[in-house]
Scaffold this motif. Structure first.
Motif, short mmCIF file in Angstrom:
data_model
loop_
_atom_site.label_atom_id
_atom_site.label_comp_id
_atom_site.label_asym_id
_atom_site.label_seq_id
_atom_site.Cartn_x
_atom_site.Cartn_y
_atom_site.Cartn_z
N LEU A 32 0.86 -1.18 0.00
CA LEU A 32 0.00 0.00 0.00
C LEU A 32 0.89 1.23 0.00
O LEU A 32 1.93 1.25 0.66
CB LEU A 32 -0.86 0.03 1.27
N THR A 33 0.49 2.27 -0.73
CA THR A 33 1.26 3.51 -0.72
C THR A 33 0.38 4.69 -1.11
O THR A 33 -0.77 4.51 -1.54
CB THR A 33 2.49 3.40 -1.65
N ARG A 34 0.92 5.89 -0.95
CA ARG A 34 0.20 7.09 -1.38
C ARG A 34 -0.03 7.03 -2.88
O ARG A 34 0.87 6.67 -3.64
CB ARG A 34 1.03 8.34 -1.09
N GLY A 35 -1.21 7.45 -3.30
CA GLY A 35 -1.51 7.56 -4.71
C GLY A 35 -1.98 8.96 -5.02
O GLY A 35 -2.11 9.80 -4.14
N GLY A 75 5.84 6.25 1.97
CA GLY A 75 4.50 5.91 2.44
C GLY A 75 4.13 4.45 2.22
O GLY A 75 3.05 4.01 2.59
N ALA A 76 5.03 3.69 1.60
CA ALA A 76 4.72 2.30 1.26
C ALA A 76 4.76 1.39 2.48
O ALA A 76 5.59 1.55 3.37
CB ALA A 76 5.68 1.79 0.19
N SER A 77 3.84 0.43 2.48
CA SER A 77 3.75 -0.53 3.58
C SER A 77 3.38 -1.89 3.02
O SER A 77 2.41 -2.02 2.29
CB SER A 77 2.68 -0.07 4.58
N ASP A 95 -4.81 8.58 7.13
CA ASP A 95 -4.86 10.04 7.25
C ASP A 95 -4.68 10.71 5.90
O ASP A 95 -5.40 11.66 5.56
CB ASP A 95 -3.79 10.53 8.23
N TYR A 96 -3.71 10.24 5.12
CA TYR A 96 -3.42 10.82 3.80
C TYR A 96 -4.67 10.83 2.92
O TYR A 96 -4.97 11.82 2.25
CB TYR A 96 -2.30 10.04 3.12
N ALA A 97 -5.40 9.70 2.92
CA ALA A 97 -6.55 9.56 2.03
C ALA A 97 -7.87 9.96 2.71
O ALA A 97 -8.92 9.88 2.07
CB ALA A 97 -6.63 8.12 1.52
N GLY A 98 -7.82 10.37 3.96
CA GLY A 98 -9.05 10.76 4.66
C GLY A 98 -10.02 9.60 4.81
O GLY A 98 -11.23 9.78 4.70
N LEU A 99 -9.49 8.39 5.05
CA LEU A 99 -10.35 7.21 5.12
C LEU A 99 -11.09 7.14 6.44
O LEU A 99 -10.50 7.35 7.51
CB LEU A 99 -9.51 5.93 4.92
N TRP A 115 -10.34 4.45 -1.75
CA TRP A 115 -10.81 5.83 -1.61
C TRP A 115 -11.78 5.93 -0.45
O TRP A 115 -12.54 4.99 -0.18
CB TRP A 115 -11.59 6.24 -2.86
N SER A 116 -11.83 7.07 0.17
CA SER A 116 -12.97 7.42 1.01
C SER A 116 -14.16 7.47 0.06
O SER A 116 -14.05 8.01 -1.05
CB SER A 116 -12.71 8.79 1.66
N THR A 117 -15.29 6.91 0.45
CA THR A 117 -16.45 6.89 -0.44
C THR A 117 -16.87 8.30 -0.82
O THR A 117 -17.19 8.57 -1.99
CB THR A 117 -17.61 6.11 0.19
N SER A 118 -16.83 9.23 0.12
CA SER A 118 -17.22 10.61 -0.23
C SER A 118 -16.25 11.22 -1.23
O SER A 118 -16.67 11.91 -2.17
CB SER A 118 -17.35 11.47 1.02
N ALA A 119 -14.94 10.96 -1.08
CA ALA A 119 -13.96 11.48 -2.04
C ALA A 119 -14.16 10.85 -3.41
O ALA A 119 -14.06 11.52 -4.44
CB ALA A 119 -12.54 11.23 -1.53
#
Length: 143
Positions: A32-35, A75-77, A95-99, A115-119
């Protein structure tokens, strides 16, 4: 190939159940990482190694390239699904993705995106009209 849209829930421990259709691709582990657009990108271990190899070919003479690589890789895990096919999304990426509890997971070919569903709803509302009305070639030779 990862395709489709799914709506898993994030539990209190920051875990999601992987979509059943993705299980074959991700059963050996995920990265998983920042996208972009504040989504979390999810790769199989094998696909992430391919992506990383392409990154290694990039010139680090450009500050923009160095910045991208630093953020992407820091940010990778690596996560291994448990017996219930759950993975933990680290707090940094949540936090990065506002999940929050409601998530949307999409297949994006070689990766999945969380994604956060709202985003996700905001993103599709803002981009669907341009997609439907595209009148020039977006992907050379295809569309």
């Amino acid at each position: 190939m990862l395709l489709g849209t799914f709506a898993p829930k994030l539990d209190d421990k920051g875990r999601i159940i992987l979509p059943a259709k993705f299980w074959d691709e991700f059963s050996g582990g995920v990265v998983l990482t920042r996208g972009q657009e504040r989504a979390v990108f999810m790769y199989s271990q094998r696909e992430f190694e391919n992506v990383h190899e392409q990154m290694r070919q990039a010139s680090t003479g450009s500050k923009r390239t160095r910045d991208f690589l630093r953020l992407f890789l820091s940010g990778a895990s690596q996560e291994i699904p448990d017996k219930q096919r759950r993975i933990t999304i680290p707090p940094l990426l949540r936090d990065y993705a506002g999940l929050d509890r409601d998530l949307t997971v999409i297949g994006a070919g070689g990766r999945a995106e969380i994604w956060s569903t709202s985003a996700w709803n905001d993103y599709t509302a803002a981009t669907e009209a341009a997609f439907a009305d595209a009148d020039e070639e977006v992907i050379p030779g295809l569309f």
